[in-house]
Design a protein around this motif. Structure first.
Motif, mmCIF file in Angstrom:
data_model
loop_
_atom_site.group_PDB
_atom_site.id
_atom_site.type_symbol
_atom_site.label_atom_id
_atom_site.label_comp_id
_atom_site.label_asym_id
_atom_site.label_seq_id
_atom_site.Cartn_x
_atom_site.Cartn_y
_atom_site.Cartn_z
ATOM 1 N N THR A 24 -69.211 45.470 3.450
ATOM 2 C CA THR A 24 -69.310 46.660 2.458
ATOM 3 C C THR A 24 -68.964 45.984 0.959
ATOM 4 O O THR A 24 -69.798 45.622 0.002
ATOM 5 C CB THR A 24 -69.116 48.031 1.676
ATOM 6 O OG1 THR A 24 -68.599 47.792 3.032
ATOM 7 C CG2 THR A 24 -68.657 48.763 1.191
ATOM 8 N N PHE A 25 -67.947 44.532 1.334
ATOM 9 C CA PHE A 25 -67.960 43.916 0.025
ATOM 10 C C PHE A 25 -68.244 43.023 -0.354
ATOM 11 O O PHE A 25 -68.230 41.888 -1.490
ATOM 12 C CB PHE A 25 -65.960 43.901 -0.436
ATOM 13 C CG PHE A 25 -65.374 44.879 -0.125
ATOM 14 C CD1 PHE A 25 -65.354 46.203 -0.796
ATOM 15 C CD2 PHE A 25 -65.158 45.350 1.385
ATOM 16 C CE1 PHE A 25 -64.757 47.349 -1.278
ATOM 17 C CE2 PHE A 25 -63.902 46.754 1.113
ATOM 18 C CZ PHE A 25 -64.211 47.488 0.699
ATOM 19 N N MET A 32 -76.979 37.532 -2.820
ATOM 20 C CA MET A 32 -77.290 37.168 -4.601
ATOM 21 C C MET A 32 -77.133 35.825 -5.240
ATOM 22 O O MET A 32 -77.928 35.476 -5.318
ATOM 23 C CB MET A 32 -76.364 37.927 -6.004
ATOM 24 C CG MET A 32 -76.905 40.090 -5.474
ATOM 25 S SD MET A 32 -78.851 40.304 -5.692
ATOM 26 C CE MET A 32 -79.156 41.504 -4.036
ATOM 27 N N LEU A 33 -76.116 35.084 -4.399
ATOM 28 C CA LEU A 33 -76.083 33.980 -4.157
ATOM 29 C C LEU A 33 -77.016 33.485 -3.807
ATOM 30 O O LEU A 33 -77.844 32.222 -4.153
ATOM 31 C CB LEU A 33 -74.458 32.981 -3.527
ATOM 32 C CG LEU A 33 -73.839 32.216 -3.964
ATOM 33 C CD1 LEU A 33 -73.576 31.463 -5.168
ATOM 34 C CD2 LEU A 33 -72.970 31.942 -3.272
ATOM 35 N N LEU A 123 -75.383 38.355 -9.135
ATOM 36 C CA LEU A 123 -74.114 37.951 -8.544
ATOM 37 C C LEU A 123 -73.785 38.504 -9.350
ATOM 38 O O LEU A 123 -71.900 39.223 -8.643
ATOM 39 C CB LEU A 123 -75.157 36.501 -8.547
ATOM 40 C CG LEU A 123 -73.428 35.720 -7.820
ATOM 41 C CD1 LEU A 123 -73.753 35.980 -6.865
ATOM 42 C CD2 LEU A 123 -73.814 33.982 -8.344
ATOM 43 N N VAL A 124 -73.156 38.306 -10.488
ATOM 44 C CA VAL A 124 -72.030 38.319 -11.073
ATOM 45 C C VAL A 124 -71.668 39.820 -10.910
ATOM 46 O O VAL A 124 -70.314 40.506 -10.913
ATOM 47 C CB VAL A 124 -71.865 37.332 -13.318
ATOM 48 C CG1 VAL A 124 -70.599 38.636 -13.651
ATOM 49 C CG2 VAL A 124 -72.386 37.177 -12.889
ATOM 50 N N TYR A 125 -72.297 41.027 -11.597
ATOM 51 C CA TYR A 125 -72.589 42.343 -10.685
ATOM 52 C C TYR A 125 -72.078 42.657 -10.139
ATOM 53 O O TYR A 125 -70.740 42.957 -9.856
ATOM 54 C CB TYR A 125 -73.935 43.176 -11.680
ATOM 55 C CG TYR A 125 -74.023 44.442 -10.617
ATOM 56 C CD1 TYR A 125 -72.878 45.725 -11.660
ATOM 57 C CD2 TYR A 125 -73.936 44.772 -9.821
ATOM 58 C CE1 TYR A 125 -73.226 47.019 -11.218
ATOM 59 C CE2 TYR A 125 -74.127 45.919 -9.233
ATOM 60 C CZ TYR A 125 -73.366 46.932 -9.850
ATOM 61 O OH TYR A 125 -73.542 48.183 -9.685
ATOM 62 N N TYR A 126 -72.394 42.202 -8.613
ATOM 63 C CA TYR A 126 -71.612 42.882 -7.171
ATOM 64 C C TYR A 126 -70.670 42.108 -7.050
ATOM 65 O O TYR A 126 -70.191 43.134 -6.658
ATOM 66 C CB TYR A 126 -73.137 42.591 -6.329
ATOM 67 C CG TYR A 126 -75.012 43.217 -6.373
ATOM 68 C CD1 TYR A 126 -73.897 44.497 -6.396
ATOM 69 C CD2 TYR A 126 -75.412 42.872 -6.721
ATOM 70 C CE1 TYR A 126 -75.264 45.495 -6.484
ATOM 71 C CE2 TYR A 126 -76.779 43.481 -6.991
ATOM 72 C CZ TYR A 126 -76.112 45.396 -6.505
ATOM 73 O OH TYR A 126 -77.516 45.748 -7.094
ATOM 74 N N THR A 127 -70.755 41.315 -7.349
ATOM 75 C CA THR A 127 -68.967 40.020 -7.044
ATOM 76 C C THR A 127 -68.163 40.698 -8.269
ATOM 77 O O THR A 127 -67.013 41.437 -7.254
ATOM 78 C CB THR A 127 -69.031 38.537 -7.893
ATOM 79 O OG1 THR A 127 -70.125 38.090 -7.363
ATOM 80 C CG2 THR A 127 -68.042 38.430 -7.676
ATOM 81 N N THR A 128 -68.522 41.205 -9.447
ATOM 82 C CA THR A 128 -67.247 42.055 -9.975
ATOM 83 C C THR A 128 -67.271 43.108 -9.049
ATOM 84 O O THR A 128 -65.927 43.773 -9.451
ATOM 85 C CB THR A 128 -67.591 41.995 -11.126
ATOM 86 O OG1 THR A 128 -67.622 41.331 -11.897
ATOM 87 C CG2 THR A 128 -66.857 42.605 -12.376
#
Length: 152
Positions: A24-25, A32-33, A123-128
């Motif tokens: 999930t996390f 995305m990476l 990538l930035v969105y899902y990581t954040t």
């Protein structure tokens, strides 16, 4: 048009609770990476691309924080379940429209040209979003780690 319908179908599917797992996390940030790495072409990077990347990264961080705080994680019989609400779906649509409008009208990017900048944004969105959820619900991650160790 089909892509939008598929995305909306996935979004509405998220209204139903599903059990939280470690993926999930980390699943979407890893995907995305990979896509960012696969689509990034080393070579000449234009100044406008750097500017667009910075602006979209800021939007992605804001979106990740807002939407990460809107995700609901609930406990039922010792298991954690994640879901979102209609407010989450509307917010996600508004944020993605802002992202598209910024790229198209401010930076004159072609929406059809889904390039490395788009993958960097996601990538930035899902990581954040994942970090925000973990910070909001630290007990979920610690429970997943403890349960994983008990399985071994």
């Amino acid at each position: 048009m089909w892509e939008i319908l598929i995305i909306l179908l996935i979004m509405f599917k998220g209204l139903k609770s599903k059990e939280v797992g470690i993926k999930t996390f980390i699943a979407l940030p890893i995907i995305m990476l990979y896509e960012f790495y696969d689509n990034f072409k080393v070579g000449t990077i234009q100044a406008t691309e750097i500017s667009e990347l910075i602006v979209l990264a800021v939007i992605a961080v804001i979106a990740g924080i807002i939407l990460g705080n809107m995700k609901l994680i609930e406990v039922d019989k010792g298991k954690y379940y994640i879901r979102h609400t209609y407010k989450y779906i509307v917010s996600w649509i508004v944020i993605i429209l802002i992202r598209i409008l910024v790229s198209k009208f401010v930076f004159k990017s072609s929406i059809e040209n889904f390039n490395w900048i788009s993958w960097a944004y996601f990538l930035v969105y899902y990581t954040t979003r994942s970090i925000t959820m973990v910070l909001r619900y630290p007990e979920v991650l610690s429970n997943l780690i403890i349960n994983r160790e008990n399985i071994k």
